[in-house]
Design an enzyme around this catalytic site. Structure first.
Site, PDB file in Angstrom:
ATOM      1  CE  LYS A  54     -60.040 -74.402  27.774  1.00  0.00           C
ATOM      2  NZ  LYS A  54     -61.100 -75.420  27.796  1.00  0.00           N
ATOM      3  NE  ARG A 158     -62.058 -82.941  27.964  1.00  0.00           N
ATOM      4  CZ  ARG A 158     -62.176 -81.675  27.569  1.00  0.00           C
ATOM      5  NH1 ARG A 158     -61.458 -81.236  26.535  1.00  0.00           N
ATOM      6  NH2 ARG A 158     -62.983 -80.832  28.178  1.00  0.00           N
ATOM      7  CG  HIS A 188     -66.843 -79.794  27.863  1.00  0.00           C
ATOM      8  ND1 HIS A 188     -67.214 -78.470  27.747  1.00  0.00           N
ATOM      9  CD2 HIS A 188     -65.844 -79.974  26.961  1.00  0.00           C
ATOM     10  CE1 HIS A 188     -66.468 -77.885  26.817  1.00  0.00           C
ATOM     11  NE2 HIS A 188     -65.633 -78.778  26.320  1.00  0.00           N
ATOM     12  CB  CYS A 337     -37.696 -67.361   8.573  1.00  0.00           C
ATOM     13  SG  CYS A 337     -37.339 -67.036   6.841  1.00  0.00           S
ATOM     14  CG  MET A 338     -37.761 -69.434  14.818  1.00  0.00           C
ATOM     15  SD  MET A 338     -36.373 -70.096  15.762  1.00  0.00           S
ATOM     16  CE  MET A 338     -36.173 -71.707  15.033  1.00  0.00           C
ATOM     17  CG  ASP A 339     -36.509 -65.495  14.744  1.00  0.00           C
ATOM     18  OD1 ASP A 339     -37.190 -65.843  15.720  1.00  0.00           O
ATOM     19  OD2 ASP A 339     -35.459 -66.066  14.402  1.00  0.00           O
TER      20      ASP A 339
HETATM   21  C1  LIG Z   1     -62.375 -75.052  27.376  1.00  0.00           C
HETATM   22  C2  LIG Z   1     -63.602 -75.451  28.071  1.00  0.00           C
HETATM   23  C3  LIG Z   1     -64.717 -74.599  28.090  1.00  0.00           C
HETATM   24  C4  LIG Z   1     -64.822 -73.338  27.250  1.00  0.00           C
HETATM   25  O1  LIG Z   1     -65.142 -73.712  25.924  1.00  0.00           O
HETATM   26  P1  LIG Z   1     -65.397 -72.592  24.801  1.00  0.00           P
HETATM   27  O2  LIG Z   1     -65.768 -73.366  23.584  1.00  0.00           O
HETATM   28  O3  LIG Z   1     -64.101 -71.866  24.610  1.00  0.00           O
HETATM   29  O4  LIG Z   1     -66.462 -71.719  25.315  1.00  0.00           O
HETATM   30  C5  LIG Z   1     -65.789 -74.947  28.893  1.00  0.00           C
HETATM   31  N1  LIG Z   1     -65.774 -76.099  29.607  1.00  0.00           N
HETATM   32  C6  LIG Z   1     -64.739 -76.956  29.592  1.00  0.00           C
HETATM   33  C7  LIG Z   1     -64.803 -78.195  30.406  1.00  0.00           C
HETATM   34  C8  LIG Z   1     -63.622 -76.673  28.817  1.00  0.00           C
HETATM   35  O5  LIG Z   1     -62.604 -77.531  28.786  1.00  0.00           O
END
Ligand SMILES: *Cc1c(COP(=O)(O)O)cnc(C)c1O
Length: 399
Positions: A54, A158, A188, A337-339
């Site tokens: 991601k 979540r 998770h 700074c920005m750049d």
């Molecule tokens: C981002 C995420 C992971 C990966 O987590 P890490 O700590 O980077 O290994 C796994 N499962 C879910 C649902 C996540 O959102």
């Protein structure tokens, strides 16, 4: 947009100096592959892995990483956060399964179905709308099924159904839909990256009993049970189930200070480099950068580095961070700074205009890790990597 240019280790410095002298991120694909393999070596051989890519692969580049992992047989597929991210992979020829970890809004369900992108499901209207789209496609001759993974909320509050009677009713509903195939079920952990693993282990047990219950009630086996993130891969072997989801450690970063990295060999995979844009000598009493927050207290040799917070280099490193030049520390003077920003090279007399500057990674025998930069800037290592702006060209090292 980033190119996905691949370069050999030997040619890296030359390539950066000639083509990307202002700033360049060097992504070590060999290190990423080796991190993935050493995590897999820590699992049962039959356990599959999802590469979590991601946010453009935590800033490292989702497409080149996925393309490299396509031929690794223990990799089941990839996880993205959005359909747009998943489609970038598909558009670049990535064919392994892709799971969307968060909620997917209905406007993209046709895209999901057409590209076999698996949504996480936990709302009844998702099931209904997916079924409706699938029915329309079936009328035009499509004879597939929409593969989904059910999200279960054990720890994060979540997304996901709760592991209770209501949750069980949802799973039963999903399993009964004509055009939906429940390919997976996952949760998770909120606290797998701590020293005390009591919470994560108890959440794993709750998840496992919930699966046992719904599978018994519906007389089926959901093919893919998964709950482990990077920290759990390293610390909680009993959380492997059918598949694990590896994110941060694939990129050679630490899940947290508390997770030991001696069991699984993980190496850094990111370098961030620039070149000195300007060198000058100034006397004592000269203010540096916006606000004059730093004033030289002695004659100072100063170098200007043409990178800034516009590139994602944290402004909170002002007067705190440092870079490496010829393997030596050059402290940041005044505000970033920005750049651009300025560093003190009084103790590096060999530093000249156009010389290489290391913001993250190796310079000779010295190294700045992204974790150290995170500590200095008060930021999270994951966040620092994700914030590396797309205007920074990426070079990929292979072989
Ligand atoms: C981002 C995420 C992971 C990966 O987590 P890490 O700590 O980077 O290994 C796994 N499962 C879910 C649902 C996540 O959102």
């Amino acid at each position: 947009m980033n190119s996905h240019e691949i370069v050999s280790r030997l040619k890296l410095s030359e390539k950066m100096a000639l083509k990307y002298p202002r700033v360049c991120a060097a992504i070590d694909l060999d290190a990423i592959l080796s991190n993935m393999r050493s995590m897999h070596d820590n699992l049962k051989p039959e356990t599959k892995m999802i590469a979590v890519i991601k946010t453009d692969g935590y800033g490292f580049g989702a497409v080149p990483i996925a393309k490299m992992l396509e031929t690794e047989d223990y990799i089941w597929g990839y996880a993205s956060a959005t359909v747009e991210e998943a489609m970038e992979l598909r558009d670049n020829g990535v064919v392994k399964p892709i799971l969307i970890l968060g909620y997917t809004f209905p406007f993209s369900y046709d895209t999901l179905i057409d590209n076999e992108i698996r949504p996480a499901v936990f709302r009844y209207d998702q099931l209904e709308q997916l079924e409706e789209r699938a029915l329309l496609k079936a009328k035009t001759g499509w004879n597939g099924k929409v593969k989904v993974h059910i999200a279960v909320d054990t720890s994060m509050s979540r997304i996901g159904v709760r592991p209770d009677d209501e949750g069980a009713a949802f799973v039963a509903k999903a399993l009964s839909m004509k055009y939906i195939e429940v390919e997976g079920i996952f949760t998770h952990f909120a606290r797998a990256d701590e020293k005390d693993l009591t919470d994560a282990i108890s959440k794993k047990d709750i998840f496992a009993s919930f699966i046992e219950r719904v599978e018994k009630e519906n007389n089926c086996r959901i093919p893919l049970h998964h709950c482990a993130n990077s920290a759990s891969i390293i610390q909680i072997p009993q959380a492997q189930m059918d598949m694990v989801r590896a994110g941060v450690t694939m990129y050679g970063m630490k899940p947290s200070e508390d997770v030991p990295t001696d069991k699984v060999k993980i190496g850094p995979a990111l370098g961030l480099y620039s070149h000195i844009a300007y060198i000058k000598d100034v006397p004592a009493g000269v203010p540096v950068s916006y606000g004059g927050t730093f004033v030289t207290d002695k004659p100072t040799r100063m170098a200007t580095v043409p990178v800034g917070y516009g590139d994602g280099y944290p402004r909170s490193l002002s007067n705190k961070g440092y870079v490496l030049i010829h393997g030596k520390k050059a402290p940041i003077l005044g505000r970033v700074c920005m750049d651009q920003f300025m560093v003190d090279v009084s103790d590096i007399p060999e530093a000249l205009e156009n010389d290489e500057v290391t913001l993250i990674g190796w310079s000779g025998d010295s190294h700045i890790s992204i974790e150290e930069l995170g500590d200095l800037s008060g930021r999270f290592n994951y966040e620092l990597a994700c914030d590396l702006n797309p205007r920074i060209p990426r070079l990929y090292i292979r072989g």
